[in-house]
Design a protein around this motif. Sequence first.
Motif, PDB file in Angstrom:
ATOM      1  N   ASN A 150       0.826  -1.200   0.000  1.00 12.92           N
ATOM      2  CA  ASN A 150       0.000   0.000   0.000  1.00 12.92           C
ATOM      3  C   ASN A 150       0.862   1.253   0.000  1.00 12.92           C
TER       4      ASN A 150
ATOM      5  N   ARG B 188      -3.921   8.376   0.213  1.00 12.52           N
ATOM      6  CA  ARG B 188      -4.926   8.217  -0.819  1.00 12.52           C
ATOM      7  C   ARG B 188      -5.796   7.024  -0.476  1.00 12.52           C
ATOM      8  N   THR B 189      -6.966   6.994  -1.050  1.00 14.12           N
ATOM      9  CA  THR B 189      -7.823   5.824  -0.930  1.00 14.12           C
ATOM     10  C   THR B 189      -8.386   5.555  -2.313  1.00 14.12           C
ATOM     11  N   ASP B 190      -8.721   4.329  -2.581  1.00 19.23           N
ATOM     12  CA  ASP B 190      -9.158   3.936  -3.925  1.00 19.23           C
ATOM     13  C   ASP B 190     -10.668   3.788  -3.959  1.00 19.23           C
TER      14      ASP B 190
ATOM     15  N   ARG C 128     -12.699   0.660  -6.441  1.00 21.40           N
ATOM     16  CA  ARG C 128     -12.653  -0.797  -6.307  1.00 21.40           C
ATOM     17  C   ARG C 128     -13.968  -1.429  -6.668  1.00 21.40           C
TER      18      ARG C 128
END
Length: 182
Positions: free
Chosen positions: A98, A177-179, A182
């Motif tokens: 990550n 950051r975040t995704d 998904r």
Amino acid sequence: LHMVWNVTDKKGQNVTAFYAQLKDITRRAWSTPVTIDDNVGLGLAALNVIEYQGKVMMIYNNGKGEEVSPVMWFKMSTDGGQTFSTPIQPFSNHIGRNGAVSFVVDSNGVLQCFFGQRIPGGLSNGVDWLGMWNSVWDGNSWGAVTPVVSGPPSNAFDPYDARAVVSQGNVILLTYRTDPGR
């Protein structure tokens, strides 16, 4: 000055990673690059290095035996980067790739690291537990990992790519950051 980097092939597969140090800044003379570790699984990636209180420390992702998910590995040099310790897994409950660890030295001169990874099987119900985590160097090893933010995976929560800085001498600012895709 110390540097770590990984090398990929034409398909984007991690092949190897290297360490080098700037021997003479006036001549821009770097040491001969040395291989950091054997490439395992998905390979060496997300490397970071810091010099702190006379020790050169590096953390990186690499595979672990036949396991699918990579883990974080830690190596240290007490002789200015001439030799390094055998790699150890400093955060044994955490897996995944990550982004790189972000190191900061706080206003008390204490080294901290921030990183995004997951705990497989989580804390309950067998669900993986995601998070942005913090650990403090105690002078000999990394301390217990504490969550900055954590929770079950969702379409809006998968923190990675930690970036931390110290501002105004005593405030640590952390972004990640975040995704959502998904």
